[in-house]
Design a protein around this motif. Structure first.
Motif, PDB file in Angstrom:
ATOM      1  N   MET A  28      57.499  25.972  45.366  1.00  0.00           N
ATOM      2  CA  MET A  28      56.622  27.091  45.617  1.00  0.00           C
ATOM      3  C   MET A  28      56.423  27.178  47.125  1.00  0.00           C
ATOM      4  SD  MET A  28      52.715  27.805  44.250  1.00  0.00           S
ATOM      5  CE  MET A  28      52.951  26.802  42.866  1.00  0.00           C
ATOM      6  N   GLY A  29      56.533  28.353  47.671  1.00  0.00           N
ATOM      7  CA  GLY A  29      56.384  28.526  49.109  1.00  0.00           C
ATOM      8  C   GLY A  29      54.958  28.847  49.512  1.00  0.00           C
ATOM      9  N   ILE A  30      54.779  29.004  50.805  1.00  0.00           N
ATOM     10  CA  ILE A  30      53.455  29.303  51.342  1.00  0.00           C
ATOM     11  C   ILE A  30      52.986  30.673  50.866  1.00  0.00           C
ATOM     12  CG2 ILE A  30      52.195  29.764  53.474  1.00  0.00           C
ATOM     13  CD1 ILE A  30      53.921  27.655  54.820  1.00  0.00           C
ATOM     14  N   GLY A  31      53.897  31.642  50.848  1.00  0.00           N
ATOM     15  CA  GLY A  31      53.532  32.994  50.421  1.00  0.00           C
ATOM     16  C   GLY A  31      53.070  33.043  48.976  1.00  0.00           C
ATOM     17  N   THR A  32      53.784  32.340  48.114  1.00  0.00           N
ATOM     18  CA  THR A  32      53.397  32.305  46.696  1.00  0.00           C
ATOM     19  C   THR A  32      52.062  31.616  46.518  1.00  0.00           C
ATOM     20  OG1 THR A  32      55.747  32.187  46.130  1.00  0.00           O
ATOM     21  CG2 THR A  32      54.180  31.613  44.405  1.00  0.00           C
ATOM     22  N   SER A  33      51.829  30.537  47.255  1.00  0.00           N
ATOM     23  CA  SER A  33      50.557  29.822  47.155  1.00  0.00           C
ATOM     24  C   SER A  33      49.388  30.696  47.591  1.00  0.00           C
ATOM     25  CB  SER A  33      50.605  28.554  48.010  1.00  0.00           C
ATOM     26  OG  SER A  33      51.623  27.701  47.572  1.00  0.00           O
ATOM     27  N   ILE A  34      49.568  31.403  48.684  1.00  0.00           N
ATOM     28  CA  ILE A  34      48.498  32.291  49.159  1.00  0.00           C
ATOM     29  C   ILE A  34      48.266  33.422  48.166  1.00  0.00           C
ATOM     30  CG2 ILE A  34      47.884  33.932  50.986  1.00  0.00           C
ATOM     31  CD1 ILE A  34      49.239  31.989  52.954  1.00  0.00           C
ATOM     32  N   PHE A  35      49.352  33.938  47.579  1.00  0.00           N
ATOM     33  CA  PHE A  35      49.220  34.991  46.565  1.00  0.00           C
ATOM     34  C   PHE A  35      48.417  34.485  45.363  1.00  0.00           C
ATOM     35  CE2 PHE A  35      50.849  37.077  42.716  1.00  0.00           C
ATOM     36  CZ  PHE A  35      50.503  38.382  43.003  1.00  0.00           C
ATOM     37  N   LEU A  36      48.720  33.273  44.889  1.00  0.00           N
ATOM     38  CA  LEU A  36      47.967  32.709  43.762  1.00  0.00           C
ATOM     39  C   LEU A  36      46.498  32.519  44.123  1.00  0.00           C
ATOM     40  CD1 LEU A  36      50.432  30.057  42.308  1.00  0.00           C
ATOM     41  CD2 LEU A  36      49.786  32.246  41.314  1.00  0.00           C
ATOM     42  N   LEU A  37      46.239  32.062  45.335  1.00  0.00           N
ATOM     43  CA  LEU A  37      44.837  31.916  45.764  1.00  0.00           C
ATOM     44  C   LEU A  37      44.113  33.258  45.757  1.00  0.00           C
ATOM     45  CD1 LEU A  37      45.131  29.381  48.709  1.00  0.00           C
ATOM     46  CD2 LEU A  37      43.694  29.140  46.699  1.00  0.00           C
ATOM     47  N   ALA A  38      44.770  34.280  46.273  1.00  0.00           N
ATOM     48  CA  ALA A  38      44.138  35.601  46.344  1.00  0.00           C
ATOM     49  C   ALA A  38      43.890  36.175  44.954  1.00  0.00           C
ATOM     50  CB  ALA A  38      45.009  36.555  47.167  1.00  0.00           C
ATOM     51  N   VAL A  39      44.877  36.109  44.081  1.00  0.00           N
ATOM     52  CA  VAL A  39      44.706  36.647  42.724  1.00  0.00           C
ATOM     53  C   VAL A  39      43.629  35.864  41.978  1.00  0.00           C
ATOM     54  CG1 VAL A  39      45.853  36.940  40.493  1.00  0.00           C
ATOM     55  CG2 VAL A  39      47.030  37.593  42.577  1.00  0.00           C
ATOM     56  N   GLY A  40      43.635  34.543  42.149  1.00  0.00           N
ATOM     57  CA  GLY A  40      42.606  33.725  41.499  1.00  0.00           C
ATOM     58  C   GLY A  40      41.212  34.053  41.990  1.00  0.00           C
ATOM     59  N   ALA A  41      41.069  34.265  43.303  1.00  0.00           N
ATOM     60  CA  ALA A  41      39.757  34.611  43.850  1.00  0.00           C
ATOM     61  C   ALA A  41      39.294  35.980  43.353  1.00  0.00           C
ATOM     62  CB  ALA A  41      39.811  34.586  45.379  1.00  0.00           C
ATOM     63  N   ILE A  42      40.227  36.912  43.253  1.00  0.00           N
ATOM     64  CA  ILE A  42      39.862  38.240  42.743  1.00  0.00           C
ATOM     65  C   ILE A  42      39.412  38.143  41.298  1.00  0.00           C
ATOM     66  CG2 ILE A  42      40.809  40.498  42.102  1.00  0.00           C
ATOM     67  CD1 ILE A  42      42.553  40.288  44.658  1.00  0.00           C
ATOM     68  N   LEU A  43      40.155  37.406  40.486  1.00  0.00           N
ATOM     69  CA  LEU A  43      39.765  37.271  39.073  1.00  0.00           C
ATOM     70  C   LEU A  43      38.435  36.552  38.920  1.00  0.00           C
ATOM     71  CD1 LEU A  43      43.133  36.409  37.286  1.00  0.00           C
ATOM     72  CD2 LEU A  43      41.839  38.530  37.154  1.00  0.00           C
ATOM     73  N   THR A  44      38.199  35.548  39.765  1.00  0.00           N
ATOM     74  CA  THR A  44      36.975  34.759  39.636  1.00  0.00           C
ATOM     75  C   THR A  44      35.747  35.494  40.157  1.00  0.00           C
ATOM     76  OG1 THR A  44      38.251  32.727  39.850  1.00  0.00           O
ATOM     77  CG2 THR A  44      35.898  32.552  40.225  1.00  0.00           C
ATOM     78  N   PHE A  45      35.851  36.092  41.319  1.00  0.00           N
ATOM     79  CA  PHE A  45      34.661  36.609  41.988  1.00  0.00           C
ATOM     80  C   PHE A  45      34.489  38.127  41.923  1.00  0.00           C
ATOM     81  CE2 PHE A  45      35.921  32.722  44.414  1.00  0.00           C
ATOM     82  CZ  PHE A  45      34.904  31.912  43.936  1.00  0.00           C
ATOM     83  N   ALA A  46      35.555  38.876  41.654  1.00  0.00           N
ATOM     84  CA  ALA A  46      35.435  40.329  41.754  1.00  0.00           C
ATOM     85  C   ALA A  46      35.560  41.056  40.421  1.00  0.00           C
ATOM     86  CB  ALA A  46      36.494  40.867  42.711  1.00  0.00           C
ATOM     87  N   VAL A  47      36.145  40.432  39.428  1.00  0.00           N
ATOM     88  CA  VAL A  47      36.375  41.124  38.161  1.00  0.00           C
ATOM     89  C   VAL A  47      35.294  40.713  37.166  1.00  0.00           C
ATOM     90  CG1 VAL A  47      37.972  41.405  36.234  1.00  0.00           C
ATOM     91  CG2 VAL A  47      38.857  41.281  38.562  1.00  0.00           C
ATOM     92  N   ASN A  48      34.637  41.702  36.600  1.00  0.00           N
ATOM     93  CA  ASN A  48      33.631  41.448  35.578  1.00  0.00           C
ATOM     94  C   ASN A  48      34.050  42.088  34.258  1.00  0.00           C
ATOM     95  OD1 ASN A  48      31.917  39.981  37.224  1.00  0.00           O
ATOM     96  ND2 ASN A  48      30.929  41.818  38.011  1.00  0.00           N
ATOM     97  N   ALA A  49      35.253  41.857  33.856  1.00  0.00           N
ATOM     98  CA  ALA A  49      35.748  42.412  32.596  1.00  0.00           C
ATOM     99  C   ALA A  49      36.004  41.265  31.628  1.00  0.00           C
ATOM    100  CB  ALA A  49      37.054  43.176  32.844  1.00  0.00           C
ATOM    101  N   SER A  50      36.078  41.608  30.373  1.00  0.00           N
ATOM    102  CA  SER A  50      36.400  40.573  29.389  1.00  0.00           C
ATOM    103  C   SER A  50      37.629  41.014  28.610  1.00  0.00           C
ATOM    104  CB  SER A  50      35.228  40.336  28.451  1.00  0.00           C
ATOM    105  OG  SER A  50      35.138  41.364  27.508  1.00  0.00           O
ATOM    106  N   VAL A  51      38.530  40.093  28.473  1.00  0.00           N
ATOM    107  CA  VAL A  51      39.740  40.322  27.693  1.00  0.00           C
ATOM    108  C   VAL A  51      39.600  39.479  26.447  1.00  0.00           C
ATOM    109  CG1 VAL A  51      42.260  40.100  27.722  1.00  0.00           C
ATOM    110  CG2 VAL A  51      41.053  40.683  29.812  1.00  0.00           C
TER     111      VAL A  51
END
Length: 81
Positions: free
Chosen positions: A1-24
């Protein structure tokens, strides 16, 4: 896994954790976000460890003697006019 992929996972994870208030149905998006952020951090650590090893100097054997090339002219062929 490269640096770009790691940063992408961090960003998506932070968005899901802190910004999304939906339930699936049956999926807790906060937990998924934390897992993605952990994977991103782990990827950054692993990438740093691999890049750190690549930058170490490695002693190599001395180079062999240079090869001598000889060019011979053929005299049995008539040059074009």
């Amino acid at each position: 896994m490269g640096i770009g992929t790691s940063i992408f996972l961090l960003a998506v994870g932070a968005i899901l954790t802190f910004a999304v208030n939906a339930s699936v149905g049956g999926v807790d998006l906060d937990i998924v976000g934390w897992i993605l952020m952990a994977a991103g951090v782990l990827g950054l650590i692993m990438t740093a460890a691999v890049w750190g090893r690549r930058r170490q100097t490695v002693a190599t054997a001395p180079a062999a003697e240079p090869v001598e090339y000889r060019v011979e002219e053929r005299r049995d062929i008539v040059p074009p006019r």
